[in-house]
Motif scaffolding. Sequence first.
Motif, PDB file in Angstrom:
ATOM      1  N   HIS A 157       0.828  -1.208   0.000  1.00 28.51           N
ATOM      2  CA  HIS A 157       0.000   0.000   0.000  1.00 28.51           C
ATOM      3  C   HIS A 157       0.863   1.258   0.000  1.00 28.51           C
ATOM      4  O   HIS A 157       1.921   1.310   0.629  1.00 28.51           O
ATOM      5  CB  HIS A 157      -0.919   0.004   1.217  1.00 28.51           C
ATOM      6  CG  HIS A 157      -1.805  -1.195   1.270  1.00 28.51           C
ATOM      7  ND1 HIS A 157      -2.933  -1.310   0.499  1.00 28.51           N
ATOM      8  CD2 HIS A 157      -1.707  -2.354   1.976  1.00 28.51           C
ATOM      9  CE1 HIS A 157      -3.508  -2.484   0.735  1.00 28.51           C
ATOM     10  NE2 HIS A 157      -2.782  -3.126   1.619  1.00 28.51           N
ATOM     11  N   ALA A 158       0.365   2.276  -0.706  1.00 29.24           N
ATOM     12  CA  ALA A 158       1.078   3.544  -0.814  1.00 29.24           C
ATOM     13  C   ALA A 158       0.405   4.666  -0.044  1.00 29.24           C
ATOM     14  O   ALA A 158       0.989   5.739   0.108  1.00 29.24           O
ATOM     15  CB  ALA A 158       1.209   3.945  -2.283  1.00 29.24           C
ATOM     16  N   PRO A 204       2.593  -3.748  -9.732  1.00 31.74           N
ATOM     17  CA  PRO A 204       2.873  -5.022 -10.419  1.00 31.74           C
ATOM     18  C   PRO A 204       2.483  -6.254  -9.613  1.00 31.74           C
ATOM     19  O   PRO A 204       2.137  -7.287 -10.195  1.00 31.74           O
ATOM     20  CB  PRO A 204       4.391  -4.972 -10.647  1.00 31.74           C
ATOM     21  CG  PRO A 204       4.718  -3.515 -10.680  1.00 31.74           C
ATOM     22  CD  PRO A 204       3.782  -2.875  -9.685  1.00 31.74           C
ATOM     23  N   GLU A 205       2.539  -6.171  -8.287  1.00 32.91           N
ATOM     24  CA  GLU A 205       2.248  -7.337  -7.449  1.00 32.91           C
ATOM     25  C   GLU A 205       0.779  -7.472  -7.088  1.00 32.91           C
ATOM     26  O   GLU A 205       0.394  -8.432  -6.398  1.00 32.91           O
ATOM     27  CB  GLU A 205       3.065  -7.261  -6.157  1.00 32.91           C
ATOM     28  CG  GLU A 205       2.602  -6.228  -5.136  1.00 32.91           C
ATOM     29  CD  GLU A 205       3.208  -4.850  -5.326  1.00 32.91           C
ATOM     30  OE1 GLU A 205       3.111  -4.020  -4.396  1.00 32.91           O
ATOM     31  OE2 GLU A 205       3.776  -4.606  -6.404  1.00 32.91           O
ATOM     32  N   HIS A 206      -0.056  -6.579  -7.523  1.00 33.76           N
ATOM     33  CA  HIS A 206      -1.427  -6.537  -7.030  1.00 33.76           C
ATOM     34  C   HIS A 206      -2.191  -7.834  -7.289  1.00 33.76           C
ATOM     35  O   HIS A 206      -2.105  -8.418  -8.369  1.00 33.76           O
ATOM     36  CB  HIS A 206      -2.193  -5.378  -7.663  1.00 33.76           C
ATOM     37  CG  HIS A 206      -3.511  -5.123  -7.001  1.00 33.76           C
ATOM     38  ND1 HIS A 206      -4.625  -5.890  -7.246  1.00 33.76           N
ATOM     39  CD2 HIS A 206      -3.874  -4.220  -6.058  1.00 33.76           C
ATOM     40  CE1 HIS A 206      -5.622  -5.456  -6.493  1.00 33.76           C
ATOM     41  NE2 HIS A 206      -5.193  -4.440  -5.767  1.00 33.76           N
ATOM     42  N   CYS A 207      -2.941  -8.274  -6.292  1.00 37.05           N
ATOM     43  CA  CYS A 207      -3.793  -9.464  -6.400  1.00 37.05           C
ATOM     44  C   CYS A 207      -5.192  -9.156  -5.878  1.00 37.05           C
ATOM     45  O   CYS A 207      -5.356  -8.343  -4.961  1.00 37.05           O
ATOM     46  CB  CYS A 207      -3.229 -10.629  -5.582  1.00 37.05           C
ATOM     47  SG  CYS A 207      -1.698 -11.330  -6.214  1.00 37.05           S
ATOM     48  N   THR A 234       3.729   9.175  -0.257  1.00 35.77           N
ATOM     49  CA  THR A 234       3.633   7.907  -0.974  1.00 35.77           C
ATOM     50  C   THR A 234       4.883   7.044  -0.830  1.00 35.77           C
ATOM     51  O   THR A 234       4.805   5.880  -0.412  1.00 35.77           O
ATOM     52  CB  THR A 234       3.338   8.166  -2.466  1.00 35.77           C
ATOM     53  OG1 THR A 234       2.048   8.759  -2.587  1.00 35.77           O
ATOM     54  CG2 THR A 234       3.365   6.873  -3.258  1.00 35.77           C
ATOM     55  N   ASP A 235       6.032   7.574  -1.202  1.00 36.12           N
ATOM     56  CA  ASP A 235       7.256   6.765  -1.169  1.00 36.12           C
ATOM     57  C   ASP A 235       7.599   6.333   0.252  1.00 36.12           C
ATOM     58  O   ASP A 235       8.081   5.213   0.473  1.00 36.12           O
ATOM     59  CB  ASP A 235       8.420   7.545  -1.783  1.00 36.12           C
ATOM     60  CG  ASP A 235       8.249   7.775  -3.280  1.00 36.12           C
ATOM     61  OD1 ASP A 235       7.466   7.031  -3.909  1.00 36.12           O
ATOM     62  OD2 ASP A 235       8.900   8.693  -3.819  1.00 36.12           O
ATOM     63  N   HIS A 236       7.368   7.210   1.203  1.00 36.14           N
ATOM     64  CA  HIS A 236       7.640   6.890   2.607  1.00 36.14           C
ATOM     65  C   HIS A 236       6.766   5.733   3.082  1.00 36.14           C
ATOM     66  O   HIS A 236       7.253   4.786   3.732  1.00 36.14           O
ATOM     67  CB  HIS A 236       7.394   8.134   3.459  1.00 36.14           C
ATOM     68  CG  HIS A 236       7.517   7.929   4.932  1.00 36.14           C
ATOM     69  ND1 HIS A 236       8.669   7.473   5.540  1.00 36.14           N
ATOM     70  CD2 HIS A 236       6.603   8.095   5.938  1.00 36.14           C
ATOM     71  CE1 HIS A 236       8.479   7.378   6.848  1.00 36.14           C
ATOM     72  NE2 HIS A 236       7.238   7.750   7.108  1.00 36.14           N
ATOM     73  N   VAL A 237       5.480   5.781   2.748  1.00 38.36           N
ATOM     74  CA  VAL A 237       4.560   4.725   3.173  1.00 38.36           C
ATOM     75  C   VAL A 237       4.888   3.405   2.484  1.00 38.36           C
ATOM     76  O   VAL A 237       4.867   2.336   3.117  1.00 38.36           O
ATOM     77  CB  VAL A 237       3.100   5.138   2.911  1.00 38.36           C
ATOM     78  CG1 VAL A 237       2.144   3.982   3.159  1.00 38.36           C
ATOM     79  CG2 VAL A 237       2.724   6.326   3.806  1.00 38.36           C
TER      80      VAL A 237
END
Length: 447
Positions: A58-59, A114-117, A231-234
């Motif tokens: 999660h972002a 890319p990894e989303h399911c 975003t990047d931090h999370v």
Amino acid sequence: MIFKQFVDDDLGCASYLIGDEISGTAVVVDPAYRIEQYLAEAEKRDVEIVRALETHTHADHVSGHGRFALEHGVPISIHESAAAEYPHDTLRDDDELEVGEVVLRVIHTPGHRPEHCAFAVVDRSRAEEPWLVLTGDSLFVGDAARPDLAVEARDGATDLFASLRKLGELGDGVEVYPGHVAGSLCGAAMSSKPSSTIGFERRSNHALTIPDLDRFVDDVAGSLPPRPPTTDHVVALNRGPFVGAPAPLEQLDAPPADALVLDVRSADAFSAGHVPGALNVPVDGSSFATKAGFVLPLDARIVLHGSADETARAAIGLRAVGFLDLAGRIEYVPTPEQMAPAEMDEVERLLDTGEIELVDVREANERDAGYIPGSRHIPYRLARQAAQNGLAGGKPVITICESGARAAVAASVLAANGVDARTVLHGGIGEWQQRGGELVKFRRCGC
């Protein structure tokens, strides 16, 4: 089968507890950092949480999977392409996870990441076909996920097109339970409804009704909500070593000299008196954590100003978006700074004489629908950068939005950064128009 949806109304995030009452076991999908809600529900249902599943890294919010692992020894599962740095079991397309008579079938749905399911849920006590599908951040009610948080937007949109069609192959009656509802920045036009069906979304969701790939990519990648600076931090927190429970929020007599005070009281209370240099994001306002995430520096030591209840709720919201190391809370402290609200007749007079810079802090699409002639556009989330880059040539600034909520946040940020700023606290663009004020509409090329 046990099924419970949890919705964070502030962030628009949804998570799920799914279990089997006969075997007394359950799993949590996309757990929030505040895991107490799942533990309470599991105790109420007399089941044990045996696994936490992530649809993706999660972002927008900190996951609770680390707390489940550290505090309760619960194993974590995520798709193999997530590059997770914590101990986990990998998921692959078509894998099945059994929880008694309940089966969660993995559907790899890249696009948002890319990894989303997604997880199709089968209750074998009823049938062998899926009853519902947890779509995470792929298919929403009335919308589809944004494709730009992990890869280039058009590449993500291309993958998302195929993933949505894969989900659309499920039966019409399969219920859709997404990872977000309205209020999240992970989609632009999602509904506040907590669920739908595949059949309804196939007929009515614009993302499923566009048959052409190129047109879909242009549509989905062309107009995206603002990307939160957290975003990047999370993502790093959720991909990295497990994040444990937060430290208690310490009561302080005064804020440390190197701390940034976040005043979470109402805008009226802040205007009447506040700590010098404080920012104001009321915890009782909508999207508190999202607004705070846009205006707070990521490296700041943050002290919360407000009542015990206000600061406790604010701490939950801030930790959810990655502000984990809070310096403490203050309540009964000197508040010598004031910010007198600007009334609309005053705004009209000062704008006409050129004595102020009127700053419209709404988003571009709102401003395009009608703005006050002579006003300047700076979305509230960019107020700090605007102040640091120089603003208004020394003129006093008055901020305005639709209702006063974002304008008050922006004014506090500007003032904390040295700008002579006030706000239209109650009212805004609509009131200006009701008083007979002129509005200008703007049409962007290609719209």
